[in-house]
Design a protein around this motif. Structure first.
Motif, PDB file in Angstrom:
ATOM      1  N   SER A  52       0.773  -1.170  -0.044  1.00  0.00           N
ATOM      2  CA  SER A  52      -0.019   0.305   0.004  1.00  0.00           C
ATOM      3  C   SER A  52       0.863   1.002  -0.003  1.00  0.00           C
ATOM      4  O   SER A  52       0.552   2.370  -0.539  1.00  0.00           O
ATOM      5  CB  SER A  52      -1.062   0.188   1.333  1.00  0.00           C
ATOM      6  OG  SER A  52      -0.240   0.107   2.413  1.00  0.00           O
ATOM      7  N   ASN A  53       2.314   1.202   0.852  1.00  0.00           N
ATOM      8  CA  ASN A  53       3.049   2.392   0.409  1.00  0.00           C
ATOM      9  C   ASN A  53       4.369   1.799   0.765  1.00  0.00           C
ATOM     10  O   ASN A  53       4.507   0.529   0.913  1.00  0.00           O
ATOM     11  CB  ASN A  53       2.711   3.340   1.709  1.00  0.00           C
ATOM     12  CG  ASN A  53       2.778   2.523   3.009  1.00  0.00           C
ATOM     13  OD1 ASN A  53       4.067   2.536   3.344  1.00  0.00           O
ATOM     14  ND2 ASN A  53       1.705   2.352   3.621  1.00  0.00           N
ATOM     15  N   ILE A  59      10.298  -4.349  -0.191  1.00  0.00           N
ATOM     16  CA  ILE A  59      10.146  -5.196  -1.519  1.00  0.00           C
ATOM     17  C   ILE A  59      11.393  -5.705  -1.950  1.00  0.00           C
ATOM     18  O   ILE A  59      11.210  -6.946  -2.501  1.00  0.00           O
ATOM     19  CB  ILE A  59       9.537  -4.177  -2.374  1.00  0.00           C
ATOM     20  CG1 ILE A  59       8.166  -3.366  -1.791  1.00  0.00           C
ATOM     21  CG2 ILE A  59       9.055  -4.770  -3.530  1.00  0.00           C
ATOM     22  CD1 ILE A  59       7.896  -2.271  -2.524  1.00  0.00           C
ATOM     23  N   GLY A  60      12.510  -5.089  -1.741  1.00  0.00           N
ATOM     24  CA  GLY A  60      13.516  -5.853  -2.178  1.00  0.00           C
ATOM     25  C   GLY A  60      13.730  -7.153  -1.502  1.00  0.00           C
ATOM     26  O   GLY A  60      14.470  -7.851  -2.067  1.00  0.00           O
ATOM     27  N   LEU A  61      13.938  -7.167  -0.150  1.00  0.00           N
ATOM     28  CA  LEU A  61      13.965  -8.451   0.446  1.00  0.00           C
ATOM     29  C   LEU A  61      13.130  -9.413  -0.231  1.00  0.00           C
ATOM     30  O   LEU A  61      13.605 -10.504  -0.356  1.00  0.00           O
ATOM     31  CB  LEU A  61      13.578  -8.467   1.973  1.00  0.00           C
ATOM     32  CG  LEU A  61      13.485  -9.608   2.682  1.00  0.00           C
ATOM     33  CD1 LEU A  61      14.893 -10.343   2.617  1.00  0.00           C
ATOM     34  CD2 LEU A  61      13.170  -9.321   4.105  1.00  0.00           C
ATOM     35  N   THR A  82       0.627  -2.948  -6.206  1.00  0.00           N
ATOM     36  CA  THR A  82       0.847  -1.439  -5.510  1.00  0.00           C
ATOM     37  C   THR A  82      -0.576  -0.650  -6.117  1.00  0.00           C
ATOM     38  O   THR A  82      -1.348  -1.031  -6.551  1.00  0.00           O
ATOM     39  CB  THR A  82       2.231  -1.051  -6.288  1.00  0.00           C
ATOM     40  OG1 THR A  82       1.870  -0.886  -7.677  1.00  0.00           O
ATOM     41  CG2 THR A  82       3.521  -1.979  -5.878  1.00  0.00           C
ATOM     42  N   THR A  83      -0.219   0.556  -5.779  1.00  0.00           N
ATOM     43  CA  THR A  83      -1.161   1.787  -6.105  1.00  0.00           C
ATOM     44  C   THR A  83      -0.850   2.472  -7.281  1.00  0.00           C
ATOM     45  O   THR A  83       0.376   2.342  -7.726  1.00  0.00           O
ATOM     46  CB  THR A  83      -1.512   2.607  -4.907  1.00  0.00           C
ATOM     47  OG1 THR A  83      -0.308   3.405  -4.511  1.00  0.00           O
ATOM     48  CG2 THR A  83      -1.871   1.752  -3.741  1.00  0.00           C
ATOM     49  N   PHE A  89       9.498   6.212 -10.458  1.00  0.00           N
ATOM     50  CA  PHE A  89      10.666   6.703  -9.497  1.00  0.00           C
ATOM     51  C   PHE A  89      10.700   5.640  -8.282  1.00  0.00           C
ATOM     52  O   PHE A  89      11.879   5.071  -7.790  1.00  0.00           O
ATOM     53  CB  PHE A  89      10.318   8.277  -8.988  1.00  0.00           C
ATOM     54  CG  PHE A  89      11.495   8.489  -7.902  1.00  0.00           C
ATOM     55  CD1 PHE A  89      12.625   8.780  -8.127  1.00  0.00           C
ATOM     56  CD2 PHE A  89      10.878   8.523  -6.365  1.00  0.00           C
ATOM     57  CE1 PHE A  89      13.514   8.976  -6.953  1.00  0.00           C
ATOM     58  CE2 PHE A  89      11.929   8.737  -5.410  1.00  0.00           C
ATOM     59  CZ  PHE A  89      13.288   9.036  -5.788  1.00  0.00           C
ATOM     60  N   GLN A  90       9.522   5.467  -7.498  1.00  0.00           N
ATOM     61  CA  GLN A  90       9.303   4.241  -6.544  1.00  0.00           C
ATOM     62  C   GLN A  90       9.858   3.062  -7.021  1.00  0.00           C
ATOM     63  O   GLN A  90      10.299   2.440  -6.206  1.00  0.00           O
ATOM     64  CB  GLN A  90       8.017   4.665  -5.949  1.00  0.00           C
ATOM     65  CG  GLN A  90       7.833   6.069  -5.568  1.00  0.00           C
ATOM     66  CD  GLN A  90       6.364   6.019  -4.856  1.00  0.00           C
ATOM     67  OE1 GLN A  90       5.366   5.679  -5.502  1.00  0.00           O
ATOM     68  NE2 GLN A  90       6.179   6.482  -3.672  1.00  0.00           N
TER      69      GLN A  90
END
Length: 288
Positions: A52-53, A59-61, A82-83, A89-90
């Motif tokens: 959600s944020n 997320i990398g793990l 995701t949203t 960029f994110q």
């Protein structure tokens, strides 16, 4: 989460003024007739993770562990939900750069990842949970983890870290728990967007190998996966339905006696067997 009770108590809040209350779900909305979403290209076995944020989720793990456990020849997909606000960029910061230089997300040898970056209604989200075989989260600081509970309500077992709010409803009997290392580490700045909220805070250290082990176990052992999924469904439906949690809240509201010492003062009476203090005066501020 009981750890939060300890945190506030150590911070000076009287034990009698603290009440730990769980979340609940309307399980009438989580039924067998929920059909999977038709997402093009999904493989035969589906992991799902809802982000959600970008704070705390790590997320990398998840991606590094997934890439180490599987490859393109495995009949497996990871849906990363995701949203729409999850910008390029994110994605570059929390996904692409989080796996480099060990992995290149464009490498065709990697296992399949389906990035679903759009907003879904609550009903469509339930269909999304029905799409997966296993829900997975590597969130490092859980408040509760409602998505995991929703997946469990549909009989989907969860791969998750054995730390945080989700330990109130996840156990070794109904989930694939990732054991954290014994040490706590400071929050890594690269894992959060709100630096001011996390500076000097700590959370558990988690090894990729431990995540890989649980991903592989959930994927390969169909019998264990079915047993834990069934146990997950039974547990959350029995303990976190509207009647159970509503009854708990009702009893705790009835446990309050309003005193005449002022409009913003209440006296809270607690069960002597559960609380050190029988009565504690709590001053509440008006928020109008």
């Amino acid at each position: 989460w009981e750890r939060n009770r300890l945190t506030f108590t150590l911070g000076g809040v009287g034990p009698g003024a603290i009440s730990v209350n769980p979340h609940c779900l309307d399980f009438g909305n989580y039924h067998a007739e929920l059909t999977p979403l038709r997402l093009r290209g999904l493989r035969g076995f589906v992991f799902l993770s809802v982000v959600s944020n970008c704070n705390r989720k790590d997320i990398g793990l998840l991606l590094r562990s997934y890439f180490k456990t599987f490859n393109a020849s495995d009949d497996v997909s990871l849906i990363l939900k995701t949203t729409e606000a999850f910008s390029g960029f994110q994605f570059n910061r929390f996904c692409r750069r989080a796996v480099e230089p060990e992995f290149d997300m464009k490498d065709p040898a990697l296992p399949h990842v389906y990035h679903l970056n759009r907003t879904l209604s609550s009903e469509r989200m339930r269909h999304l949970y029905a799409t997966c075989d296993v829900y997975v989260t590597t969130e490092r600081g859980k408040g509760w983890d409602i998505p995991a509970m929703e997946a469990m309500a549909l009989g989907r077992p969860v791969v998750g870290i054995d730390w945080g709010g989700s330990t109130e409803f996840m156990s070794a009997e109904n989930a694939f728990l990732v054991a954290p290392r014994s040490n706590m580490v400071y929050v890594e700045p690269e894992l959060v967007t709100s630096q001011e909220l996390y500076t000097a805070h700590k959370w558990p250290d988690v090894s990729e190998e431990s995540v890989c082990e649980q991903l592989r176990s959930a994927y390969t052992d169909a019998g264990l996966r079915a047993a834990r999924g069934a146990a997950a469904r039974e547990h959350v439906r029995s303990h976190f339905n509207l009647a159970a949690v509503g009854g708990l809240m009702k009893r705790r509201i009835e446990d309050m006696e309003f005193a005449g010492a002022g409009p913003n003062q209440v006296i809270i009476r607690r069960d002597c067997e559960r609380e050190e203090l029988v009565m504690k005066r709590l001053i509440l501020e008006c928020h109008e």
